[in-house]
Design a protein around this motif. Structure first.
Motif, PDB file in Angstrom:
ATOM      1  N   MET A  67      17.105 -11.237   1.539  1.00  0.00           N
ATOM      2  CA  MET A  67      15.717 -11.568   1.131  1.00  0.00           C
ATOM      3  C   MET A  67      15.619 -13.052   0.765  1.00  0.00           C
ATOM      4  O   MET A  67      16.457 -13.563   0.034  1.00  0.00           O
ATOM      5  CB  MET A  67      15.343 -10.698  -0.088  1.00  0.00           C
ATOM      6  CG  MET A  67      13.866 -10.626  -0.349  1.00  0.00           C
ATOM      7  SD  MET A  67      13.539  -9.652  -1.844  1.00  0.00           S
ATOM      8  CE  MET A  67      12.557 -10.811  -2.766  1.00  0.00           C
ATOM      9  N   THR A  68      14.613 -13.708   1.330  1.00  0.00           N
ATOM     10  CA  THR A  68      14.442 -15.111   0.972  1.00  0.00           C
ATOM     11  C   THR A  68      13.838 -15.227  -0.413  1.00  0.00           C
ATOM     12  O   THR A  68      13.017 -14.409  -0.818  1.00  0.00           O
ATOM     13  CB  THR A  68      13.516 -15.843   1.976  1.00  0.00           C
ATOM     14  OG1 THR A  68      12.359 -15.054   2.156  1.00  0.00           O
ATOM     15  CG2 THR A  68      14.204 -16.093   3.298  1.00  0.00           C
ATOM     16  N   GLN A  69      14.256 -16.248  -1.080  1.00  0.00           N
ATOM     17  CA  GLN A  69      13.783 -16.427  -2.450  1.00  0.00           C
ATOM     18  C   GLN A  69      12.357 -16.986  -2.428  1.00  0.00           C
ATOM     19  O   GLN A  69      12.019 -17.818  -1.585  1.00  0.00           O
ATOM     20  CB  GLN A  69      14.708 -17.407  -3.148  1.00  0.00           C
ATOM     21  CG  GLN A  69      14.960 -16.990  -4.569  1.00  0.00           C
ATOM     22  CD  GLN A  69      15.942 -17.918  -5.240  1.00  0.00           C
ATOM     23  OE1 GLN A  69      16.570 -18.757  -4.610  1.00  0.00           O
ATOM     24  NE2 GLN A  69      16.068 -17.769  -6.532  1.00  0.00           N
ATOM     25  N   SER A  70      11.546 -16.500  -3.354  1.00  0.00           N
ATOM     26  CA  SER A  70      10.170 -16.997  -3.409  1.00  0.00           C
ATOM     27  C   SER A  70      10.137 -18.439  -3.921  1.00  0.00           C
ATOM     28  O   SER A  70      10.947 -18.829  -4.750  1.00  0.00           O
ATOM     29  CB  SER A  70       9.347 -16.115  -4.343  1.00  0.00           C
ATOM     30  OG  SER A  70       8.101 -16.714  -4.560  1.00  0.00           O
ATOM     31  N   LEU A  71       9.171 -19.168  -3.379  1.00  0.00           N
ATOM     32  CA  LEU A  71       9.000 -20.561  -3.822  1.00  0.00           C
ATOM     33  C   LEU A  71       7.986 -20.656  -4.946  1.00  0.00           C
ATOM     34  O   LEU A  71       7.719 -21.729  -5.460  1.00  0.00           O
ATOM     35  CB  LEU A  71       8.499 -21.415  -2.657  1.00  0.00           C
ATOM     36  CG  LEU A  71       9.426 -21.545  -1.459  1.00  0.00           C
ATOM     37  CD1 LEU A  71       8.656 -22.091  -0.281  1.00  0.00           C
ATOM     38  CD2 LEU A  71      10.577 -22.474  -1.823  1.00  0.00           C
ATOM     39  N   TYR A  72       7.368 -19.523  -5.279  1.00  0.00           N
ATOM     40  CA  TYR A  72       6.200 -19.558  -6.165  1.00  0.00           C
ATOM     41  C   TYR A  72       6.407 -18.727  -7.415  1.00  0.00           C
ATOM     42  O   TYR A  72       7.223 -17.810  -7.448  1.00  0.00           O
ATOM     43  CB  TYR A  72       4.972 -19.017  -5.420  1.00  0.00           C
ATOM     44  CG  TYR A  72       4.823 -19.534  -4.024  1.00  0.00           C
ATOM     45  CD1 TYR A  72       4.462 -20.868  -3.793  1.00  0.00           C
ATOM     46  CD2 TYR A  72       5.062 -18.714  -2.930  1.00  0.00           C
ATOM     47  CE1 TYR A  72       4.334 -21.347  -2.504  1.00  0.00           C
ATOM     48  CE2 TYR A  72       4.925 -19.188  -1.642  1.00  0.00           C
ATOM     49  CZ  TYR A  72       4.565 -20.507  -1.430  1.00  0.00           C
ATOM     50  OH  TYR A  72       4.435 -20.975  -0.161  1.00  0.00           O
ATOM     51  N   LEU A  73       5.596 -19.003  -8.414  1.00  0.00           N
ATOM     52  CA  LEU A  73       5.494 -18.125  -9.577  1.00  0.00           C
ATOM     53  C   LEU A  73       5.062 -16.749  -9.086  1.00  0.00           C
ATOM     54  O   LEU A  73       4.369 -16.652  -8.062  1.00  0.00           O
ATOM     55  CB  LEU A  73       4.421 -18.646 -10.546  1.00  0.00           C
ATOM     56  CG  LEU A  73       4.643 -20.019 -11.163  1.00  0.00           C
ATOM     57  CD1 LEU A  73       3.396 -20.429 -11.948  1.00  0.00           C
ATOM     58  CD2 LEU A  73       5.858 -19.966 -12.090  1.00  0.00           C
ATOM     59  N   ASN A 107       2.688 -15.928  -5.944  1.00  0.00           N
ATOM     60  CA  ASN A 107       3.276 -15.180  -4.833  1.00  0.00           C
ATOM     61  C   ASN A 107       2.303 -14.123  -4.304  1.00  0.00           C
ATOM     62  O   ASN A 107       2.148 -13.947  -3.098  1.00  0.00           O
ATOM     63  CB  ASN A 107       4.575 -14.524  -5.318  1.00  0.00           C
ATOM     64  CG  ASN A 107       5.585 -14.428  -4.198  1.00  0.00           C
ATOM     65  OD1 ASN A 107       5.490 -15.165  -3.211  1.00  0.00           O
ATOM     66  ND2 ASN A 107       6.528 -13.519  -4.335  1.00  0.00           N
ATOM     67  N   GLY A 108       1.636 -13.431  -5.248  1.00  0.00           N
ATOM     68  CA  GLY A 108       0.637 -12.435  -4.863  1.00  0.00           C
ATOM     69  C   GLY A 108      -0.482 -13.067  -4.050  1.00  0.00           C
ATOM     70  O   GLY A 108      -0.929 -12.515  -3.040  1.00  0.00           O
ATOM     71  N   ILE A 109      -0.928 -14.231  -4.471  1.00  0.00           N
ATOM     72  CA  ILE A 109      -2.014 -14.938  -3.772  1.00  0.00           C
ATOM     73  C   ILE A 109      -1.584 -15.292  -2.351  1.00  0.00           C
ATOM     74  O   ILE A 109      -2.318 -15.072  -1.386  1.00  0.00           O
ATOM     75  CB  ILE A 109      -2.395 -16.225  -4.542  1.00  0.00           C
ATOM     76  CG1 ILE A 109      -3.028 -15.879  -5.889  1.00  0.00           C
ATOM     77  CG2 ILE A 109      -3.340 -17.090  -3.715  1.00  0.00           C
ATOM     78  CD1 ILE A 109      -3.259 -17.078  -6.802  1.00  0.00           C
ATOM     79  N   VAL A 110      -0.379 -15.806  -2.234  1.00  0.00           N
ATOM     80  CA  VAL A 110       0.107 -16.228  -0.912  1.00  0.00           C
ATOM     81  C   VAL A 110       0.238 -15.027   0.018  1.00  0.00           C
ATOM     82  O   VAL A 110      -0.176 -15.076   1.184  1.00  0.00           O
ATOM     83  CB  VAL A 110       1.456 -16.993  -1.044  1.00  0.00           C
ATOM     84  CG1 VAL A 110       2.049 -17.290   0.326  1.00  0.00           C
ATOM     85  CG2 VAL A 110       1.251 -18.286  -1.831  1.00  0.00           C
ATOM     86  N   ASN A 111       0.745 -13.902  -0.509  1.00  0.00           N
ATOM     87  CA  ASN A 111       0.873 -12.700   0.327  1.00  0.00           C
ATOM     88  C   ASN A 111      -0.489 -12.181   0.768  1.00  0.00           C
ATOM     89  O   ASN A 111      -0.677 -11.812   1.926  1.00  0.00           O
ATOM     90  CB  ASN A 111       1.660 -11.612  -0.416  1.00  0.00           C
ATOM     91  CG  ASN A 111       3.138 -11.957  -0.460  1.00  0.00           C
ATOM     92  OD1 ASN A 111       3.650 -12.657   0.425  1.00  0.00           O
ATOM     93  ND2 ASN A 111       3.831 -11.498  -1.497  1.00  0.00           N
ATOM     94  N   ASP A 112      -1.456 -12.173  -0.166  1.00  0.00           N
ATOM     95  CA  ASP A 112      -2.823 -11.761   0.194  1.00  0.00           C
ATOM     96  C   ASP A 112      -3.394 -12.673   1.272  1.00  0.00           C
ATOM     97  O   ASP A 112      -4.029 -12.219   2.223  1.00  0.00           O
ATOM     98  CB  ASP A 112      -3.754 -11.840  -1.034  1.00  0.00           C
ATOM     99  CG  ASP A 112      -3.496 -10.695  -2.006  1.00  0.00           C
ATOM    100  OD1 ASP A 112      -2.711  -9.791  -1.655  1.00  0.00           O
ATOM    101  OD2 ASP A 112      -4.063 -10.734  -3.117  1.00  0.00           O
ATOM    102  N   ALA A 113      -3.177 -13.979   1.109  1.00  0.00           N
ATOM    103  CA  ALA A 113      -3.725 -14.950   2.065  1.00  0.00           C
ATOM    104  C   ALA A 113      -3.175 -14.688   3.459  1.00  0.00           C
ATOM    105  O   ALA A 113      -3.905 -14.773   4.458  1.00  0.00           O
ATOM    106  CB  ALA A 113      -3.396 -16.376   1.615  1.00  0.00           C
ATOM    107  N   LYS A 114      -1.887 -14.339   3.539  1.00  0.00           N
ATOM    108  CA  LYS A 114      -1.276 -14.043   4.843  1.00  0.00           C
ATOM    109  C   LYS A 114      -1.962 -12.852   5.493  1.00  0.00           C
ATOM    110  O   LYS A 114      -2.269 -12.860   6.680  1.00  0.00           O
ATOM    111  CB  LYS A 114       0.213 -13.720   4.656  1.00  0.00           C
ATOM    112  CG  LYS A 114       1.088 -14.924   4.392  1.00  0.00           C
ATOM    113  CD  LYS A 114       2.543 -14.442   4.447  1.00  0.00           C
ATOM    114  CE  LYS A 114       3.478 -15.329   3.676  1.00  0.00           C
ATOM    115  NZ  LYS A 114       4.744 -14.653   3.361  1.00  0.00           N
ATOM    116  N   THR A 115      -2.215 -11.819   4.680  1.00  0.00           N
ATOM    117  CA  THR A 115      -2.865 -10.616   5.205  1.00  0.00           C
ATOM    118  C   THR A 115      -4.280 -10.936   5.686  1.00  0.00           C
ATOM    119  O   THR A 115      -4.684 -10.548   6.781  1.00  0.00           O
ATOM    120  CB  THR A 115      -2.943  -9.529   4.099  1.00  0.00           C
ATOM    121  OG1 THR A 115      -1.657  -9.392   3.523  1.00  0.00           O
ATOM    122  CG2 THR A 115      -3.426  -8.212   4.655  1.00  0.00           C
ATOM    123  N   ILE A 116      -5.033 -11.669   4.850  1.00  0.00           N
ATOM    124  CA  ILE A 116      -6.416 -12.021   5.212  1.00  0.00           C
ATOM    125  C   ILE A 116      -6.427 -12.823   6.514  1.00  0.00           C
ATOM    126  O   ILE A 116      -7.252 -12.601   7.388  1.00  0.00           O
ATOM    127  CB  ILE A 116      -7.094 -12.815   4.065  1.00  0.00           C
ATOM    128  CG1 ILE A 116      -7.276 -11.914   2.839  1.00  0.00           C
ATOM    129  CG2 ILE A 116      -8.443 -13.382   4.502  1.00  0.00           C
ATOM    130  CD1 ILE A 116      -7.648 -12.646   1.549  1.00  0.00           C
TER     131      ILE A 116
END
Ligand SMILES: [Zn+2]
Length: 272
Positions: A1-7, A11-20
């Motif tokens: 698993m790659t380590q997250s770059l974000y708080l 991280n939740g925001i970035v994952n949501d953005a990918k889905t959107i």
């Protein structure tokens, strides 16, 4: 698993953005601007041929250094404050301020109202604003000017907002997929500073009307009693800063005798 770059929260925001981003975007076609901007848009709107007026104030940097902050504030109040009030009074359907520049937007069926409000503000800028500034700061030999331009384009817009912990909307704002703000700097390279510049794609929609093209009989420098052409063509075909080839420059303002008649007649053209 790659380590997250974000708080974690980010991280939740970035994952949501990918889905959107992977999902299809919905776009609603419209001919007019929304009547109520408080009513939330749930999709992107594509609004046909929006007329945009942009005004901003410029002065020499040398001047900024010599002005007291109260003087600076009073100049912005007079210019920006009055611009917002005039465009509001003259039926602008959307007004926004970006730094010190004011945008006023009108639907495509209000092109003449838009032009009328622009000429009204230009008249204020030259007849009142400039005169008051020159008088108040006479001893400073003030070097101040304004830019004003009108363009017309089909534009995408969406509202973005966040909910706070009380479920109230926060940071609600419109995102315009469009960059009129850049125009100001571009125009600085070509415009004479107290004139109104309009793009050919706006101008071509009103060119047929003599009321727009010609002066009244009394507004003629040579005082020959003839109607004169009010607009000057500006060739931009060699200028790749613009996405149109021609612009038109209006040097005049409202005639002090006939302004009311002209203003009303021009606005009425929207109902033709
Ligand atoms: Zn006149």
């Amino acid at each position: 698993m790659t380590q997250s770059l974000y708080l974690d929260s980010v991280n939740g925001i970035v994952n949501d953005a990918k889905t959107i981003f992977q999902n299809p975007i919905s776009i609603t076609d419209r001919n007019t601007l929304p009547a109520d901007w408080n009513y939330k848009m749930n999709s992107w709107y594509k609004i046909k041929d929006i007329v945009s007026i942009f005004v901003d104030i410029r002065w020499s940097t040398k001047l900024s250094a010599t002005l007291h902050e109260k003087s600076t504030a009073s100049i912005y109040e007079l210019f920006t404050g009055t611009a917002i009030k005039i465009f509001h009074e003259m039926w602008a359907e959307y007004i926004d301020v970006k730094w010190d520049g004011v945008f006023a937007l009108f639907s495509a069926n209000k092109i003449y109202t838009a032009l009328s409000s622009a000429i009204t503000f230009k008249t204020f800028a030259q007849r009142t604003f400039k005169v008051l500034i020159d008088k108040k700061f006479e001893w400073k030999n003030i070097d101040i000017w304004f830019h004003m331009w009108i363009d017309q384009k089909t534009v995408l817009v969406k509202q973005i907002w966040l909910k706070d912990s009380d479920r109230r909307d926060r940071r609600k704002n419109e995102v315009w997929a469009w960059k009129p703000v850049n125009m100001s700097a571009k125009l600085a390279s070509l415009s004479n500073d107290w004139e109104l510049i309009v793009s050919d794609r706006f101008f071509k929609n009103l060119w047929k009307e003599e009321l727009i093209l010609k002066s009244c009989w009394c507004c003629n420098e040579k005082e020959t009693g003839e109607k004169v052409d009010l607009w000057e063509e500006v060739d931009l075909s060699q200028n790749d800063k613009f996405d149109f080839d021609k612009a038109y420059m209006l040097k005049s303002m409202w005639c002090s005798t006939h302004w009311k008649e002209w203003c009303q007649k021009i606005i009425q053209l929207d109902n033709k």
